[in-house]
Design a protein around this motif. Structure first.
Motif, short mmCIF file in Angstrom:
data_model
loop_
_atom_site.label_atom_id
_atom_site.label_comp_id
_atom_site.label_asym_id
_atom_site.label_seq_id
_atom_site.Cartn_x
_atom_site.Cartn_y
_atom_site.Cartn_z
N LYS A 146 -8.42 -3.01 4.49
CA LYS A 146 -7.02 -2.63 4.25
C LYS A 146 -6.21 -3.83 3.80
CE LYS A 146 -5.79 -1.29 8.13
NZ LYS A 146 -5.60 -0.91 9.50
N LEU A 164 -9.05 -0.29 -5.21
CA LEU A 164 -10.26 0.06 -4.45
C LEU A 164 -11.51 -0.40 -5.19
CD1 LEU A 164 -9.33 3.60 -3.17
CD2 LEU A 164 -10.18 1.76 -1.74
N ASP A 165 -11.44 -0.32 -6.53
CA ASP A 165 -12.58 -0.75 -7.33
C ASP A 165 -12.83 -2.25 -7.24
OD1 ASP A 165 -13.54 1.61 -8.19
OD2 ASP A 165 -12.28 1.72 -9.97
N LEU A 177 0.82 -1.21 0.00
CA LEU A 177 0.00 0.00 0.00
C LEU A 177 0.86 1.26 0.00
CD1 LEU A 177 -2.90 0.72 -0.01
CD2 LEU A 177 -2.94 0.53 2.46
N ALA A 178 1.90 1.25 0.85
CA ALA A 178 2.72 2.45 0.97
C ALA A 178 3.51 2.72 -0.30
CB ALA A 178 3.66 2.31 2.16
N MET A 187 6.22 5.09 -7.00
CA MET A 187 5.96 6.47 -6.57
C MET A 187 6.54 7.44 -7.58
SD MET A 187 4.87 6.74 -3.15
CE MET A 187 5.98 7.69 -2.16
N ILE A 224 -3.73 2.18 -6.50
CA ILE A 224 -4.60 2.08 -5.32
C ILE A 224 -6.05 2.29 -5.73
CG2 ILE A 224 -5.11 3.01 -3.05
CD1 ILE A 224 -2.21 3.79 -2.77
N ALA A 225 -6.27 3.27 -6.61
CA ALA A 225 -7.63 3.55 -7.06
C ALA A 225 -8.23 2.32 -7.74
CB ALA A 225 -7.64 4.74 -8.00
N SER A 276 2.68 1.93 -3.48
CA SER A 276 1.95 1.93 -4.74
C SER A 276 1.54 3.33 -5.15
CB SER A 276 0.68 1.10 -4.60
OG SER A 276 1.02 -0.18 -4.16
N ASP A 277 1.43 3.53 -6.46
CA ASP A 277 1.02 4.86 -6.88
C ASP A 277 -0.50 4.97 -6.80
OD1 ASP A 277 0.10 3.54 -9.07
OD2 ASP A 277 0.96 4.92 -10.53
N ARG A 278 -0.98 6.21 -6.92
CA ARG A 278 -2.39 6.48 -6.67
C ARG A 278 -3.31 5.72 -7.61
NH1 ARG A 278 -2.25 12.68 -5.84
NH2 ARG A 278 -1.67 12.76 -3.67
N LEU A 308 -7.00 -4.81 0.31
CA LEU A 308 -6.39 -3.85 -0.61
C LEU A 308 -4.92 -4.20 -0.86
CD1 LEU A 308 -7.74 -1.43 -1.81
CD2 LEU A 308 -6.82 -0.01 -0.01
N ARG A 309 -4.24 -4.53 0.23
CA ARG A 309 -2.82 -4.89 0.11
C ARG A 309 -2.67 -6.14 -0.74
NH1 ARG A 309 -2.43 -4.31 6.05
NH2 ARG A 309 -1.84 -2.16 6.41
N ARG A 366 -15.50 -1.33 0.72
CA ARG A 366 -15.33 0.00 0.12
C ARG A 366 -16.10 1.05 0.92
NH1 ARG A 366 -14.18 2.09 -5.65
NH2 ARG A 366 -14.60 4.26 -5.25
#
Lengths: 428, 192
Positions: free
Chosen positions: B175, B132-133, B120-121, B191, B128-129, B123-125, B178-179, B140
């Motif tokens: 969380k 999340l999907d 998680l830390a 990043m 992550i987005a 990964s780029d946005r 997600l990871r 969610r």
């Protein structure tokens, strides 16, 4: 609190909703535990990402509000309306309902007591000002016009209150008149000094006006044409159009449009739109952006001045590093100026052009097309032919099925015949 | 929670009171304040723009109809999002009757960090987005309510109608999920 409990609390540490003692526990753990600190970093990243996604995400359609209003109206038309009183009553807790009878009792008592105590004075004469009998509250004004009272009314009331207007023997002071009663407008303007009138005009609030209107029209197609014509005659434009023609009968044809019209033609446009059909709902709103515009203008002036000063410094700067630094500063100021200028122009455009959202629907649902007699007869003939064909096929298939079972029923029939024949011979 | 502490909240409560009395301009203010937030929240759950818009309209219609039932014990926002969550879950059930709800696992997972814990830390946005999907609607929802709406544990529990402990475990699992998704996709330090 142990490490696991703290880990569980971290999301709410990030959003700032923990109780003070929980927050203190989290902070002390964070100071000593690198794993918790790493977890916090991750959560912050997640927090940031969600906000970024939210900022980038598209919104719902512009017509959602108009559609919802139309649904409210349809519901009202379809069922017995729930009165405001009833809604209020339903919303009360049991004790509140019991308490609600108290004012009723008080009102009855009041009526009984005051029944014989007449109030002879109906009108209070006041020098130069006609006082209307009915007090108009702010909420009533909103309900009647659908517009929030223009802020210009407030300074006007204050000025009159502050102006030297002796109330010679009058029982009501002008302050109360301005606050509590609606006053005849021409009289009021006559009372105001001419300088004040011009100042009020200059300080007229910068309003972004928006309107939405739901209409039930005889023909949606024609109404769309008429709306485009209205947009043209009012020097405006059709900004968006969604036309939903239903495919099956029983559903209404609906369409949503957005018009952008010059602000001074807003009311005129709205009233010509309302004439196209039966208005089922109408809302008008206004957002006052005077402060934002004044603020943007002031900031823009300051930035331009700064830019001029910097250009002067650039002229005097001798050393290359100095020149580079000043150039960089000028570029940054220029960027801010352009941004601000863009914002200001957008605001001014939104003040100058009002948006009207229109939702129209057909008064009748789409009907199934009535076919001609010839077509109907033809259809009937074809249907009959289809039926005969189906019947014949069904009959033939049954006969064939029957034949297929011949190995069973032929010997059985023969056997029955044989037995019958023997029996008849024996008896004879 | 003190409902009148924030002027924004007091203003929303006032709009809702006026709406209960049938004031359409107050309803419009409330509508404009919520339509975007609600739409995005519902879209995150149902994933289909058309359904999301339909549900958002249903929610705001319900707000209009039930405005008088708001007692002021919570924030207007929690109340409105409670309706939205309920309607979105309903819409999900209707669209996929076979949808299996992710139940809470019986026991807490091992708190030891696996290799995926760093995903998680690093990964780029966008990654992550996208991850999340892929989360379940339940997961969610709690993440959005925590980080976007800034709700406390009790407020989330009231919105999604479950006990506070369930809220905590759901966020925890969300969380972790997600990871895992990020790890599975092999997303690592990208990043910018």
């Amino acid at each position: 609190m142990n490490h696991d409990t703290i880990i569980e609390l971290l999301p709410w540490y990030v959003n700032g909703t923990l109780a003070p003692h929980e927050r203190a526990a989290v902070e002390s753990e964070l100071a000593s535990c690198p794993r918790c600190a790493a977890e916090l970093e991750e959560l912050k990243r997640l927090h940031e990402t969600l906000h970024q996604m939210d900022a980038d995400a598209p919104g719902p359609s512009e017509m959602l509000f108009a559609r919802t209003l139309a649904r409210i109206d349809q519901r009202r038309a379809g069922q017995k309306p729930e009165s405001a009183l009833r809604r209020w009553w339903n919303g009360l807790p049991a004790l509140g309902r019991a308490a609600a009878f108290m004012p009723v009792a008080l009102v009855i008592a009041f009526i009984l007591v005051t029944r014989y105590a007449a109030h002879p004075v109906r009108e209070v004469p006041l020098k130069g000002v006609t006082v209307m009998q009915t007090p108009v509250s702010e909420s009533e004004t909103v309900a009647q016009n659908g517009v929030q009272p223009a802020p210009a009314a407030a300074p006007l009331a204050k000025t009159i209150a502050g102006a030297p207007a002796p109330s010679r023997g009058g029982e009501i002071s002008p302050t109360i008149v301005a606050d509590r009663y609606s006053v005849n407008k021409p009289v009021m303007e006559a009372a105001a000094p001419p300088a004040l009138a011009s100042r009020l005009r200059a300080e007229r609030p910068q309003l972004i006006r928006t309107g939405s209107i739901s209409l039930i029209v005889p023909d949606v197609e024609r109404a769309i044409g008429q709306l485009s014509a209205i947009a043209q005659t009012q020097f405006g434009d059709v900004v968006s159009l969604t036309d939903e023609t239903p495919s099956q009968p029983g559903v209404r044809h609906t369409a949503g449009l957005q018009l952008s019209v010059p602000a001074d033609r807003f009311d005129q446009s709205l009233s010509s739109i309302a004439k196209l059909g039966a208005v089922s709902s109408r809302t008008i709103g206004a957002e006052n952006v005077s402060d934002q515009i004044v603020d943007a203008q002031a900031r823009l002036r300051n930035l331009r001045r700064t830019e001029t000063d910097m250009l002067r410094i650039l002229d005097r700067a001798g050393k290359i590093p100095d020149v580079l630094e000043v150039t960089q500063q000028i570029a940054s100021v220029r960027e801010q100026i352009e941004q601000l200028d863009g914002q200001l122009q957008s605001l001014q455009h939104r003040v100058a052009y009002s948006t009207i959202s229109i939702y129209i629907q057909d008064e009748k649902p789409i009907a199934a097309v009535e076919p001609s007699t010839g077509t109907q007869l033809n259809d009937a003939w074809q249907a009959a032919q289809r039926n005969v064909r189906a019947f014949s096929i069904a009959l033939a298939s049954r006969v064939l099925g029957f034949l297929a079972f011949a190995p069973y029923w032929v010997p059985a029939t023969l056997l029955v015949f044989l037995i019958g024949y023997r029996l008849s011979r024996r008896s004879s | 929670m003190d409902t009148e502490a924030d002027p924004g909240q007091a203003r929303e409560a006032q709009w809702l009171r006026l709406t209960a009395g049938g004031d359409r301009s107050a309803f419009e203010q409330l509508f404009r304040a919520y339509e975007h937030r609600l739409y995005r929240y519902v879209l995150g759950l149902v994933r289909d723009p058309r359904t999301a818009e339909e549900v958002t309209g249903d929610v705001l219609l319900e707000v209009w109809r039930s405005a008088a039932r708001f007692r002021g014990h919570s924030r207007v926002s929690t109340w409105v999002f409670g309706i939205a969550h309920h309607k979105a879950v309903d819409a999900l059930r209707r669209s996929a009757p076979a949808h299996v709800e992710i139940g809470e696992l019986a026991q807490r997972p091992d708190a030891a960090r696996g290799p995926e814990e760093t995903a998680l830390a690093g990964s780029d946005r966008r990654a992550i987005a996208a991850a999340l999907d892929e989360l379940t609607p339940e997961h969610r929802a709690v993440l959005e309510l925590t980080f976007l709406n800034g709700y406390s544990q009790a407020e989330i529990a009231a919105t999604v109608r479950c006990p506070i402990n369930t809220v905590k475990t759901r966020v925890f699992y969300a969380k972790q999920q997600l990871r895992r998704i990020l790890e599975r996709r092999g997303v690592r330090s990208e990043m910018p």
